[in-house]
Design a protein around this motif. Structure first.
Motif, PDB file in Angstrom:
ATOM      1  N   LEU A  72       0.693  -1.022  -0.233  1.00  0.00           N
ATOM      2  CA  LEU A  72      -0.119  -0.169   0.518  1.00  0.00           C
ATOM      3  C   LEU A  72       1.210   1.521  -0.116  1.00  0.00           C
ATOM      4  O   LEU A  72       1.622   1.529   0.756  1.00  0.00           O
ATOM      5  N   PRO A  73       0.617   1.887  -0.771  1.00  0.00           N
ATOM      6  CA  PRO A  73       2.010   3.304  -0.963  1.00  0.00           C
ATOM      7  C   PRO A  73       1.038   4.114  -0.313  1.00  0.00           C
ATOM      8  O   PRO A  73       0.724   4.537   0.294  1.00  0.00           O
ATOM      9  N   ASN A  74       2.478   4.689   0.517  1.00  0.00           N
ATOM     10  CA  ASN A  74       2.285   5.920   1.883  1.00  0.00           C
ATOM     11  C   ASN A  74       0.908   6.590   1.738  1.00  0.00           C
ATOM     12  O   ASN A  74       0.630   7.684   2.856  1.00  0.00           O
ATOM     13  N   VAL A  75       1.290   7.212   0.393  1.00  0.00           N
ATOM     14  CA  VAL A  75       0.014   8.283   0.029  1.00  0.00           C
ATOM     15  C   VAL A  75      -1.074   8.010   0.107  1.00  0.00           C
ATOM     16  O   VAL A  75      -2.079   8.708   0.891  1.00  0.00           O
ATOM     17  N   PHE A  76      -1.753   6.735  -0.092  1.00  0.00           N
ATOM     18  CA  PHE A  76      -3.163   6.253   0.851  1.00  0.00           C
ATOM     19  C   PHE A  76      -3.036   6.838   1.925  1.00  0.00           C
ATOM     20  O   PHE A  76      -4.113   7.157   2.925  1.00  0.00           O
ATOM     21  N   LYS A  77      -2.343   5.923   3.108  1.00  0.00           N
ATOM     22  CA  LYS A  77      -2.446   6.562   4.212  1.00  0.00           C
ATOM     23  C   LYS A  77      -2.343   7.421   5.038  1.00  0.00           C
ATOM     24  O   LYS A  77      -3.210   8.281   5.949  1.00  0.00           O
ATOM     25  N   VAL A  78      -1.250   8.505   4.051  1.00  0.00           N
ATOM     26  CA  VAL A  78      -1.010  10.413   5.324  1.00  0.00           C
ATOM     27  C   VAL A  78      -2.441  10.744   4.237  1.00  0.00           C
ATOM     28  O   VAL A  78      -2.803  11.066   5.477  1.00  0.00           O
ATOM     29  N   LEU A  79      -2.712  10.447   3.194  1.00  0.00           N
ATOM     30  CA  LEU A  79      -3.954  11.789   3.486  1.00  0.00           C
ATOM     31  C   LEU A  79      -5.387  10.920   3.554  1.00  0.00           C
ATOM     32  O   LEU A  79      -6.473  11.807   3.853  1.00  0.00           O
ATOM     33  N   ALA A  80      -5.138   9.658   4.356  1.00  0.00           N
ATOM     34  CA  ALA A  80      -5.906   9.269   4.837  1.00  0.00           C
ATOM     35  C   ALA A  80      -6.997   9.984   6.252  1.00  0.00           C
ATOM     36  O   ALA A  80      -7.810   9.981   6.902  1.00  0.00           O
ATOM     37  N   HIS A  81      -5.415  10.980   6.667  1.00  0.00           N
ATOM     38  CA  HIS A  81      -6.058  11.958   7.788  1.00  0.00           C
ATOM     39  C   HIS A  81      -7.412  13.221   7.545  1.00  0.00           C
ATOM     40  O   HIS A  81      -7.697  13.283   8.698  1.00  0.00           O
ATOM     41  N   ARG A  82      -7.763  13.474   6.207  1.00  0.00           N
ATOM     42  CA  ARG A  82      -8.585  14.226   5.593  1.00  0.00           C
ATOM     43  C   ARG A  82      -8.994  13.261   4.620  1.00  0.00           C
ATOM     44  O   ARG A  82      -8.840  12.867   2.998  1.00  0.00           O
ATOM     45  N   PRO A  83     -10.464  12.127   5.013  1.00  0.00           N
ATOM     46  CA  PRO A  83     -11.021  10.740   4.629  1.00  0.00           C
ATOM     47  C   PRO A  83     -12.283  12.447   3.099  1.00  0.00           C
ATOM     48  O   PRO A  83     -11.462  11.620   2.305  1.00  0.00           O
ATOM     49  N   ALA A  84     -12.430  13.424   3.645  1.00  0.00           N
ATOM     50  CA  ALA A  84     -13.271  14.054   2.265  1.00  0.00           C
ATOM     51  C   ALA A  84     -11.832  14.679   1.185  1.00  0.00           C
ATOM     52  O   ALA A  84     -12.344  14.429  -0.183  1.00  0.00           O
ATOM     53  N   GLU A  85     -10.924  14.556   1.560  1.00  0.00           N
ATOM     54  CA  GLU A  85      -9.875  15.446   0.502  1.00  0.00           C
ATOM     55  C   GLU A  85      -9.219  13.922   0.219  1.00  0.00           C
ATOM     56  O   GLU A  85      -8.652  14.147  -1.438  1.00  0.00           O
ATOM     57  N   PHE A  86      -9.312  13.269   0.837  1.00  0.00           N
ATOM     58  CA  PHE A  86      -8.747  11.827  -0.025  1.00  0.00           C
ATOM     59  C   PHE A  86      -9.782  11.608  -0.932  1.00  0.00           C
ATOM     60  O   PHE A  86      -8.931  10.924  -2.403  1.00  0.00           O
ATOM     61  N   ARG A  87     -10.818  11.429  -1.169  1.00  0.00           N
ATOM     62  CA  ARG A  87     -11.561  10.702  -2.381  1.00  0.00           C
ATOM     63  C   ARG A  87     -11.903  12.236  -3.345  1.00  0.00           C
ATOM     64  O   ARG A  87     -11.399  11.273  -4.293  1.00  0.00           O
ATOM     65  N   ALA A  88     -11.012  13.289  -3.107  1.00  0.00           N
ATOM     66  CA  ALA A  88     -11.515  14.159  -4.353  1.00  0.00           C
ATOM     67  C   ALA A  88     -10.367  13.576  -4.227  1.00  0.00           C
ATOM     68  O   ALA A  88      -9.808  14.116  -5.803  1.00  0.00           O
ATOM     69  N   PHE A  89      -8.931  13.850  -4.024  1.00  0.00           N
ATOM     70  CA  PHE A  89      -7.867  13.748  -4.356  1.00  0.00           C
ATOM     71  C   PHE A  89      -7.684  12.446  -5.587  1.00  0.00           C
ATOM     72  O   PHE A  89      -7.203  13.133  -6.639  1.00  0.00           O
ATOM     73  N   PHE A  90      -7.972  11.222  -5.020  1.00  0.00           N
ATOM     74  CA  PHE A  90      -8.197  10.770  -5.985  1.00  0.00           C
ATOM     75  C   PHE A  90      -8.975  10.330  -7.223  1.00  0.00           C
ATOM     76  O   PHE A  90      -8.676   9.975  -7.836  1.00  0.00           O
ATOM     77  N   ALA A  91     -10.067  11.187  -6.734  1.00  0.00           N
ATOM     78  CA  ALA A  91     -11.171  10.800  -8.348  1.00  0.00           C
ATOM     79  C   ALA A  91     -10.754  11.562  -9.377  1.00  0.00           C
ATOM     80  O   ALA A  91     -10.438  11.178 -10.514  1.00  0.00           O
ATOM     81  N   TYR A  92      -9.967  12.821  -8.954  1.00  0.00           N
ATOM     82  CA  TYR A  92      -8.909  13.768  -9.995  1.00  0.00           C
ATOM     83  C   TYR A  92      -8.188  13.090 -10.440  1.00  0.00           C
ATOM     84  O   TYR A  92      -7.264  13.200 -11.669  1.00  0.00           O
ATOM     85  N   TYR A  93      -6.947  12.354  -9.557  1.00  0.00           N
ATOM     86  CA  TYR A  93      -5.950  11.806  -9.700  1.00  0.00           C
ATOM     87  C   TYR A  93      -6.611  10.864 -11.169  1.00  0.00           C
ATOM     88  O   TYR A  93      -5.935  10.385 -11.663  1.00  0.00           O
TER      89      TYR A  93
END
Length: 247
Positions: free
Chosen positions: A74-95
């Motif tokens: 599991l790449p660490n970016v997933f673990k780190v950005l999970a600190h803010r779930p709503a922003e996590f979803r937006a980040f990976f949707a645009y990615y």
């Protein structure tokens, strides 16, 4: 490890699941659920707290499990950005929209090389290391990303790749974009829609690079060697193919 499957897990099939299932904030997962490879001794990957799996919304845990299952870690970016779930979803949707789209003339290797070059300019350790690995896998060129990291102007780039990176870095450096920039792309067969893709990737990862700086995000050790050594011939043909699965 099939690192390209990390991108495949971020297909519309996975992102779409977020729209179908409510986020169960704080949901307790069944005790039989498999734990992540990171559930051993804690490692320093961010200056912000990395949430425990049991405290994450179900949809995010589900995506993390799919990514780790397909990619091998599991790449660490997933673990780190999970600190803010709503922003996590937006980040990976645009990615997903930028890096896994099937329209336009940019290949997956092209997209990863843009990330490497612009992240190098922004001094982002995490993105340079992780996306260099992806470029090596997609391009089957084990040394080109390293050359770009040191000095892309002296790298063994094709005219098309050089024009693409020139344009990406002009956006990355906030230069005034004019018709000459678009003409340089047209001369190597890339149109204005491709220019948008190049510019959007450069812009998105400018944000990603800065989030990595903010959080002091550290790359997984697995990234460093991926794509440098040919696969064993004993691996299955299906596993050895590039870009398997939906993208």
């Amino acid at each position: 490890m099939r690192l390209h499957d990390i991108n495949n897990a971020l297909s519309l099939r996975s992102i779409g699941a977020w729209r179908k299932k409510p986020a169960l904030t704080g949901a307790v997962l069944p005790i039989t659920r498999r734990l992540f490879s990171s559930d051993g001794p804690p490692e320093k990957i961010s200056r912000y707290p990395v949430p425990k799996i049991k405290d994450l919304p179900y949809d995010i845990v589900e995506l993390m499990e799919e990514v780790e299952s397909k990619g091998g870690f599991l790449p660490n970016v997933f673990k780190v950005l999970a600190h803010r779930p709503a922003e996590f979803r937006a980040f990976f949707a645009y990615y997903n929209e930028l890096m896994n789209k099937e329209t336009g003339r940019l290949t997956k290797a092209d997209r990863e090389l843009i990330v490497v070059a612009t992240s190098m300019y922004n001094h982002c350790l995490y993105c340079v290391v992780s996306h260099s690995a992806l470029h090596r896998i997609y391009s089957k060129k084990p040394s080109l990303a390293d050359q770009v990291i040191v000095n892309y102007e002296n790298a063994d780039l094709s005219p098309r790749e050089r024009a693409m990176l020139d344009f990406a870095l002009a956006v990355c450096r906030s230069h005034t974009i004019n018709d000459r920039h678009f003409l340089s792309l047209e001369e190597v067969g890339l149109d204005r829609e491709d220019a948008w893709d190049i510019g959007a990737i450069a812009a998105f990862f400018a944000m990603s690079n800065r989030l990595a700086h903010l959080t002091d995000m550290r790359p997984n050790t697995e990234f460093y060697n991926l794509g440098r050594v040919p696969r064993e011939n004993t691996q299955s043909k299906g596993e050895g193919r590039e870009g398997g699965g939906s993208t």
